[in-house]
Write an enzyme that holds these catalytic residues in place. Structure first.
Site, short mmCIF file in Angstrom:
data_model
loop_
_atom_site.label_atom_id
_atom_site.label_comp_id
_atom_site.label_asym_id
_atom_site.label_seq_id
_atom_site.Cartn_x
_atom_site.Cartn_y
_atom_site.Cartn_z
N LYS A 107 28.49 52.85 35.86
CA LYS A 107 27.80 51.58 35.60
C LYS A 107 26.30 51.72 35.87
O LYS A 107 25.47 51.14 35.17
CB LYS A 107 28.37 50.46 36.48
CG LYS A 107 29.77 50.00 36.10
CD LYS A 107 29.89 49.49 34.67
CE LYS A 107 29.15 48.21 34.44
NZ LYS A 107 29.32 47.73 33.02
N VAL B 50 32.83 39.32 40.37
CA VAL B 50 33.04 38.10 39.59
C VAL B 50 34.53 37.72 39.62
O VAL B 50 35.40 38.60 39.56
CB VAL B 50 32.61 38.32 38.12
CG1 VAL B 50 32.58 37.00 37.38
CG2 VAL B 50 31.26 39.00 38.06
N TYR C 60 33.15 55.02 39.07
CA TYR C 60 32.86 53.75 38.39
C TYR C 60 31.43 53.32 38.68
O TYR C 60 30.68 52.94 37.77
CB TYR C 60 33.86 52.69 38.87
CG TYR C 60 33.49 51.29 38.44
CD1 TYR C 60 33.62 50.88 37.11
CD2 TYR C 60 32.98 50.37 39.36
CE1 TYR C 60 33.25 49.60 36.72
CE2 TYR C 60 32.62 49.09 38.98
CZ TYR C 60 32.75 48.71 37.66
OH TYR C 60 32.39 47.44 37.27
N ASP D 207 36.58 50.33 18.97
CA ASP D 207 36.19 50.97 20.22
C ASP D 207 34.71 51.36 20.17
O ASP D 207 34.25 51.95 19.18
CB ASP D 207 37.06 52.23 20.39
CG ASP D 207 37.07 52.70 21.81
OD1 ASP D 207 38.16 52.78 22.40
OD2 ASP D 207 35.98 53.01 22.35
N SER E 275 26.75 46.50 37.87
CA SER E 275 27.72 46.27 38.96
C SER E 275 27.07 46.47 40.32
O SER E 275 26.32 47.43 40.54
CB SER E 275 28.89 47.25 38.82
OG SER E 275 29.66 47.26 40.01
N SER E 276 27.46 45.58 41.24
CA SER E 276 26.97 45.68 42.62
C SER E 276 27.41 46.98 43.28
O SER E 276 26.85 47.37 44.32
CB SER E 276 27.52 44.51 43.44
OG SER E 276 28.93 44.59 43.50
N GLY F 257 41.17 44.32 27.54
CA GLY F 257 41.05 42.95 27.02
C GLY F 257 42.38 42.50 26.42
O GLY F 257 43.23 43.33 26.12
N ARG G 15 41.22 51.86 50.36
CA ARG G 15 41.17 52.67 49.14
C ARG G 15 39.98 53.63 49.15
O ARG G 15 38.89 53.25 49.62
CB ARG G 15 40.98 51.76 47.94
CG ARG G 15 42.19 50.97 47.53
CD ARG G 15 41.76 49.96 46.49
NE ARG G 15 42.87 49.42 45.76
CZ ARG G 15 42.75 48.48 44.83
NH1 ARG G 15 41.56 47.98 44.52
NH2 ARG G 15 43.80 48.04 44.18
N ASP H 200 36.08 52.75 48.21
CA ASP H 200 35.83 51.34 48.54
C ASP H 200 34.60 51.23 49.43
O ASP H 200 34.32 52.11 50.22
CB ASP H 200 37.06 50.82 49.31
CG ASP H 200 37.22 49.32 49.17
OD1 ASP H 200 36.84 48.78 48.13
OD2 ASP H 200 37.74 48.70 50.12
C1 UD2 Z 1 33.63 46.53 42.46
C2 UD2 Z 1 32.22 45.90 42.46
C3 UD2 Z 1 32.23 44.66 41.56
C4 UD2 Z 1 32.76 44.98 40.17
C5 UD2 Z 1 34.16 45.57 40.32
C6 UD2 Z 1 34.81 45.94 39.00
C7 UD2 Z 1 31.49 46.36 44.76
C8 UD2 Z 1 31.08 45.77 46.06
N1 UD2 Z 1 31.87 45.50 43.82
O1 UD2 Z 1 34.48 45.59 43.06
O2 UD2 Z 1 30.90 44.14 41.47
O3 UD2 Z 1 31.89 45.87 39.49
O4 UD2 Z 1 34.09 46.76 41.15
O5 UD2 Z 1 36.07 46.51 39.19
O6 UD2 Z 1 31.44 47.57 44.58
N2 UD2 Z 1 41.82 44.80 47.58
C9 UD2 Z 1 42.89 44.47 48.40
N3 UD2 Z 1 44.08 44.17 47.80
C10 UD2 Z 1 44.25 44.20 46.45
C11 UD2 Z 1 43.17 44.55 45.63
C12 UD2 Z 1 41.95 44.86 46.25
O7 UD2 Z 1 42.77 44.44 49.63
O8 UD2 Z 1 45.38 43.92 45.99
C13 UD2 Z 1 40.53 45.07 48.25
C14 UD2 Z 1 39.82 46.33 47.78
O9 UD2 Z 1 40.25 47.47 48.50
C15 UD2 Z 1 38.36 45.95 48.10
C16 UD2 Z 1 38.31 44.44 47.85
O10 UD2 Z 1 39.66 44.00 47.89
O11 UD2 Z 1 38.04 46.19 49.45
C17 UD2 Z 1 37.74 44.08 46.50
O12 UD2 Z 1 38.37 44.91 45.52
P1 UD2 Z 1 38.21 44.65 43.97
O13 UD2 Z 1 38.94 45.74 43.25
O14 UD2 Z 1 38.50 43.25 43.63
O15 UD2 Z 1 36.64 44.80 43.75
P2 UD2 Z 1 35.53 45.88 44.24
O16 UD2 Z 1 34.90 45.36 45.50
O17 UD2 Z 1 36.02 47.26 44.18
#
Ligand code: UD2
Length: 312
Positions: free
Chosen positions: A146, A172, A142, A54, A118-119, A37, A271, A274
């Site tokens: 969650k 979000v 993670y 904390d 979290s989804s 934050g 990643r 992912d």
């Molecule tokens: C997960 C959860 C989401 C939330 C979040 C918190 C899912 C589907 N969603 O999000 O609800 O809890 O975690 O962190 O599990 N990416 C790129 N380039 C970048 C950064 C990310 O390509 O510079 C890709 C990444 O590999 C992924 C997508 O974008 O495929 C979304 O990544 P993210 O980190 O925004 O969110 P995600 O889906 O892990």
């Protein structure tokens, strides 16, 4: 609502909920350890009592919960890749912290605790859309952390009669989301980079899809969850999303239009941890809360780009 506590009040989602509560004239206390934050996110929230502490400290949780009616538990250490790198910290700030908040809330006689789920709990199951009856399948530390918090919520509803409500957020995004960390959400990173004329990187082929949810929808779901009758929502879990998804490649194209970025994205390997596709069934939140997503993806992106532009 009487007095509200927002955990993670200096973070993106927490500060947005706190701002909405203050705008409705609620009495709000916020707590944040400022690990992810930011102090600048507190600007505009001067009417909120703020505790810098904390949640892994039970004494801090007790101070935060004293005299509180409703807790919005938004604090967490977000990010799938961060949790792959450092699962212990994720566990501490997601699971230990959540149990401490629940214990302090129970002891302080808090009526309702609303939890940011979290989804990621759904994992990589092929079925779309994801609905709440599906068996969770967390892949990353993670997601596991969650989901553990969700289970604690439900168990506190069952054994202590607390009114816990789990809102499973789907990706979000919006103003105040931090674009500056390697663990930042993709849309924050892309908005900031593309506005600055810098090339964004897509991890994987860009065909992964997300039910990207604009922050105002999430705030609204929280306000509805706080006001809903206990008989409808206590002990429940529901998706909070839009019910539509976009691939990263599609999203890049919209952002290129909105930001004026004329280059192409770079591509890098996917990643670890992912997941491929994410799309929510939002009927349960509609039925239990009367929730409907008011701001759709493109409009949310437009507002978000405008906000990052105003900050740069
Ligand atoms: C997960 C959860 C989401 C939330 C979040 C918190 C899912 C589907 N969603 O999000 O609800 O809890 O975690 O962190 O599990 N990416 C790129 N380039 C970048 C950064 C990310 O390509 O510079 C890709 C990444 O590999 C992924 C997508 O974008 O495929 C979304 O990544 P993210 O980190 O925004 O969110 P995600 O889906 O892990």
């Amino acid at each position: 609502m009487a007095r509200c506590l927002v955990t993670g009040a200096a973070g993106f989602v927490g500060r947005s909920i706190a701002a909405a509560l203050l705008a409705r004239g609620e009495t709000v206390r916020g707590i944040d350890n400022l690990l992810t934050g930011k102090c600048e996110n507190l600007s505009g929230l001067e009417a909120m009592e703020f505790i810098e502490a904390d949640l892994t400290d039970p004494g801090a949780c007790a101070r935060a919960c004293a005299g509180i009616d409703t807790v919005f538990h938004e604090a967490a250490l977000a990010s799938v890749p961060r949790s792959v790198q450092d699962p212990i910290s994720t566990h501490r700030h997601c699971v230990d912290a959540t149990l401490n908040v629940l214990l302090a809330a129970r002891d302080a006689g808090v009526r309702r605790v609303i939890y940011a789920g979290s989804s990621s709990a759904y994992g990589d199951t092929p079925t779309l859309p994801k609905h709440e009856e599906m068996t969770p399948n967390p892949i990353s530390p993670y997601a596991a952390a969650k989901l553990a918090g969700e289970h604690y919520m439900r168990s506190f509803a069952r054994v202590y009669g607390m009114e816990t409500v789990v809102l499973r957020y789907f990706n979000v995004f919006g103003p105040y989301q931090d674009p500056g960390s390697p663990y930042s959400g993709v849309l924050a990173v892309f908005c900031q980079r593309m506005l600055a004329g810098r090339q964004p990187t897509i991890f994987g082929d860009g065909q992964q899809s997300r039910d990207f949810t604009y922050i105002d929808n999430v705030v609204e779901a929280n306000l509805l969850a706080a006001a809903a009758p206990a008989g409808k929502v206590a002990g429940q879990m529901m998706n909070v999303a839009t019910g539509a998804s976009s691939t990263l490649n599609e999203t890049f194209d919209i952002l290129a239009e909105l930001t004026g970025y004329s280059g192409k994205p770079a591509y890098a390997p996917a990643r670890a941890g992912d997941i491929r596709d994410s799309l929510a069934d939002i009927r349960r939140a509609e039925e239990l809360l009367g929730y409907r997503p008011r701001v759709h993806f493109r409009e949310g992106l437009r507002r978000t780009v405008d906000w990052y532009r105003s900050q740069s």
